[in-house]
Design an enzyme around this catalytic site. Structure first.
Site, PDB file in Angstrom:
ATOM      1  CG  ASP A   1      52.109  45.996  42.746  1.00 29.69           C
ATOM      2  OD1 ASP A   1      52.371  45.976  41.536  1.00 29.69           O
ATOM      3  OD2 ASP A   1      51.553  45.041  43.341  1.00 29.69           O
TER       4      ASP A   1
ATOM      5  CB  CYS B   1      54.384  43.008  37.695  1.00 29.38           C
ATOM      6  SG  CYS B   1      53.638  43.410  39.287  1.00 29.38           S
TER       7      CYS B   1
ATOM      8  CG  ASP C   1      55.880  47.171  38.731  1.00 28.42           C
ATOM      9  OD1 ASP C   1      55.232  47.842  39.561  1.00 28.42           O
ATOM     10  OD2 ASP C   1      56.109  45.954  38.880  1.00 28.42           O
ATOM     11  CG  ASN C   2      51.825  47.837  38.519  1.00 31.80           C
ATOM     12  OD1 ASN C   2      52.449  46.860  38.106  1.00 31.80           O
ATOM     13  ND2 ASN C   2      51.342  47.903  39.749  1.00 31.80           N
TER      14      ASN C   2
END
Length: 552
Positions: free
Chosen positions: A56, A91, A326-327
Site C-alpha cells: 500500500d 493487494c 503492490d498498489n
C-alpha cells in the site's frame, strides 16, 4: 535466527554442491533454457535479483519521501520510473500480476478473498506452477527465497493452510494472511511459527531483515539467487518500531487540489462521500498518513542492511535490486478517508526503482510500465526465452540498459472487480445495496458494482485515462492528465466522440488480450488500426466491453 529448514523438495546447500560436482550433464540440461537473452558472457555467473515489495505504498502523495536511504542506494544508483502502474489497485490481484506477469483477467484473481481466487486451490493448481519464481528455479537453476506477505488468503485452512509451499521456492518464510507487525504466524518452509509482541524478536519488518541476511550468509555460492522480500509496511495497522513512533509529528496528509472536495461527475461511489469531511475524519487520516511514514523508516533500514550485506559478500555488483509497491493509496482525496481500490492516479501509480549491472546511475525513465513487466524482466535477466511464457508484460531490460530507438507501449490496462454483497448495510440503510469498507459516518470505499476497467494512455501528444464501469449506468470517466493531473474534471461528455469510440474499442481489445495481443499498438501509436464496424453487434447497437462475473 538461522535457516535450519528448507522448503519441501528444495535443495540444501550440500545437495546443491553435489548436483554441481556429480551431475554436470543434468545441470546443463536444467540451465539450457536460461542462457540466451541476458547478455551474460560465456562462463560468467548469471546475475542475482532482489525484489523488494511494500504494501500500500503510494507514489503520488509522497510515499517515497521517508525513504532517504532507499532513494540513495537504489534510485540514485540506478533508474527511477516516473510512470509505473499496477493493473489492479488492490493487494491480491496486483501481487498475482507480479508473480504471473499477467493482467487480472488472465490470472483470475479479482479480489482479496478465496472466492475471488486469492491463494485459492485453483490459483495453486493453475497459476503457481507458471509464476516467474517457479521458472527461475525449475528452468534456470536459481535459488529462490521468499520472506513476508504473499497473498492475502495464504494459509487459509480451505486452501492447504500454512503447510502449502508454492512451487518454485527453495526457502519460504511467508506471513499467514494479511499484513501485521506483531502477533502473527509465519510458515517456515511449511511449518507454523508464532510470533508475539516483543519488539526485539517479533517486529515483522526486522524479522524479514534477519532471515534475509541469514539467507545471504548460508546460501549456496555456486548458484545465482532470487530474493523476494515483502514487507507489511506501510499497510494498516501502521505499527511503527518504538524508535520511530514520535517521528513526523508535524507531517499531515497533502492538501492537494483533490483533497476534501466532492467527486463531481464521478461514479456514484465517489459521489456518496460526505464533503466537507468532518474534523474527526481529517484528524484520523492525518494520523494514518503520519504512521504510514513511520513504518516505512524500518523498511529504509532493511534496504540499507541488505545492500551493505550484498556489498560485504561481493554480490552487489552482480545483483539487480527492484523496489516497488503492490498498489497506491489515498488519504482524503475526493473526501474518501483512507484506502485504495479506485481508478485514480493516487491508487494505481506506484514507486519503481531499479539498480544493477549495466544500469547507469541517476536516471529517470518516463516510459509507461506496469508490474506485469517485473516477471518478464527478471526472466530476461536470467536469460530465459520469454517466447516460452504466456506473460502479458514486457521486459524492462532494454530500458534499463539504455537501448536507443526503442519501440515501447503507449497504454496499459487497469481493471478491478468491486467487493460487496447485493444487500443493504444495516448500519447505513440510506445507502445503496452492496457497499463495503464503510466508515462509521457511512462513507464507503467499495461496492459490488465498483467494477471498472481503464486504458491508461501516455504518448507524445496525450496523457489520458479512459474508464468504464460495469453498472446500470455504464458510467464512463475520462481524464486529460496534462491539463488536469488531479483528475477533478471528467471530460467524458466533452471529448471528441471519435476518440471516445477508439478508446472504448481499445479497452475491449485489452480486456480480452492474452500474451502478445496485450502488447499491440495503442490508439496513438503509428501502427494502430481502428475498424468502427467492430464497435457494433449484429443488431446495430454499440458493443460494450464485457466484465467477467465468474472468473473461476
Amino acid at each position: 535466527m538461522r535457516l535450519l529448514h528448507l522448503a519441501p523438495g528444495g535443495p540444501s546447500r550440500g545437495s546443491s554442491r553435489h548436483l554441481l560436482a556429480c551431475r554436470p550433464a543434468l545441470l546443463l540440461l536444467l540451465l539450457s533454457g536460461c542462457l540466451g537473452a541476458s547478455g551474460v558472457a560465456a562462463g560468467s555467473r548469471r546475475p542475482n535479483v532482489v525484489l523488494l515489495l511494500t504494501d500500500d505504498q503510494d507514489e503520488v502523495l509522497g510515499g517515497m519521501t521517508p525513504l532517504k536511504k532507499t532513494k540513495a542506494l537504489i534510485g540514485e544508483m540506478g533508474m527511477t520510473f516516473s510512470s509505473a502502474y499496477v493493473p489492479s489497485a488492490l493487494c491480491c490481484p496486483s501481487r498475482a500480476s507480479i508473480l504471473t506477469g499477467k493482467y487480472p483477467h488472465n490470472h483470475h484473481v479479482v479480489n482479496n478473498t478465496l472466492e475471488g481466487n486469492c491463494s485459492s486451490k485453483s490459483w495453486q493448481k493453475i497459476q503457481e506452477p507458471n509464476t516467474f519464481p517457479a521458472i527461475l528455479r525449475s528452468m534456470c537453476g536459481y535459488q529462490t527465497f521468499f520472506a513476508g506477505k504473499y497473498l492475502n488468503e495464504y494459509g487459509a485452512p480451505d486452501a492447504g493452510g500454512l503447510e502449502h509451499v508454492p512451487l518454485g521456492w527453495s526457502y519460504w518464510y511467508a506471513l499467514e494472511k494479511n499484513s501485521k507487525y506483531y502477533n502473527y504466524t509465519l510458515s517456515i518452509n511449511g511449518k507454523a511459527r508464532k510470533h508475539g509482541e516483543n519488539y526485539s524478536v517479533d517486529y515483522l519488518t526486522d524479522v524479514l531483515v534477519n532471515v534475509s541476511l541469514d539467507f545471504l550468509d548460508y546460501k549456496s555460492n555456486f548458484e545465482p539467487f532470487f530474493m523476494m522480500i515483502s514487507t507489511p509496511a506501510p499497510h494498516s495497522p501502521w505499527t511503527a518500531a518504538p524508535q520511530y513512533q514520535k517521528t513526523f509529528q508535524n507531517v499531515f496528509a497533502p492538501r492537494n487540489k483533490n483533497f476534501n472536495v466532492h467527486g463531481t461527475n464521478k461514479h456514484w461511489l465517489i459521489r456518496q462521500a460526505k464533503t466537507p469531511m468532518t474534523n474527526s475524519s481529517i484528524q484520523f487520516l492525518d494520523n494514518a498518513f503520519r504512521k504510514r511514514w513511520q513504518t516505512l523508516l524500518s523498511v529504509d533500514d532493511l534496504v540499507e542492511k541488505l545492500v551493505k550485506r550484498l556489498e560485504f559478500t561481493g554480490e552487489l555488483n552482480n545483483t539487480y535490486i527492484f523496489y516497488t509497491s503492490d498498489n497506491g493509496y489515498h488519504t482524503g482525496q475526493f473526501s474518501l478517508p483512507i484506502d485504495k481500490r479506485q481508478l485514480y492516479e493516487f491508487d494505481i501509480k506506484v514507486p519503481l526503482l531499479v539498480r544493477g549491472p549495466g544500469i547507469k546511475a541517476n536516471q529517470t525513465s518516463k516510459m509507461l510500465v506496469a508490474n506485469i513487466d517485473l516477471g518478464p524482466t527478471i526472466l530476461d535477466i536470467a536469460g530465459y526465452n520469454l517466447n516460452k511464457t504466456q506473460m502479458d508484460g514486457m521486459s524492462l531490460l532494454p530500458i534499463l540498459r539504455g537501448t536507443s530507438n526503442l519501440t515501447w507501449r503507449s497504454d496499459v490496462l487497469v481493471e478491478y472487480q468491486g467487493e460487496g454483497q447485493n444487500v443493504t448495510d444495516p448500519t447505513c440503510p440510506s445507502l445503496s445495496p452492496g457497499v463495503s469498507q464503510c466508515f462509521p459516518d457511512c462513507v464507503c470505499e467499495d461496492a459490488y458494482n465498483n467494477t471498472y476497467a481503464c486504458v491508461r494512455t501516455m504518448s507524445a501528444l496525450w496523457n489520458l485515462q479512459y474508464c468504464e464501469f460495469d453498472d446500470q449506468e455504464v458510467f464512463v470517466e475520462v481524464y486529460n492528465l496534462t491539463a488536469d493531473p488531479d483528475q477533478i474534471t471528467n471530460i467524458a461528455k466533452s471529448i471528441d466522440p471519435e476518440l471516445l469510440g477508439k478508446m472504448n474499442y481499445r479497452l475491449m481489445m485489452l480486456q480480452s488480450c492474452s500474451g502478445p495481443t496485450c502488447r499491440t499498438p495503442g490508439v496513438f501509436d503509428p501502427g494502430y488500426r481502428f475498424d468502427p464496424r467492430l464497435m457494433f453487434s449484429n443488431h446495430g447497437s454499440v458493443r460494450m466491453r464485457r466484465f467477467s462475473k465468474h472468473p473461476l
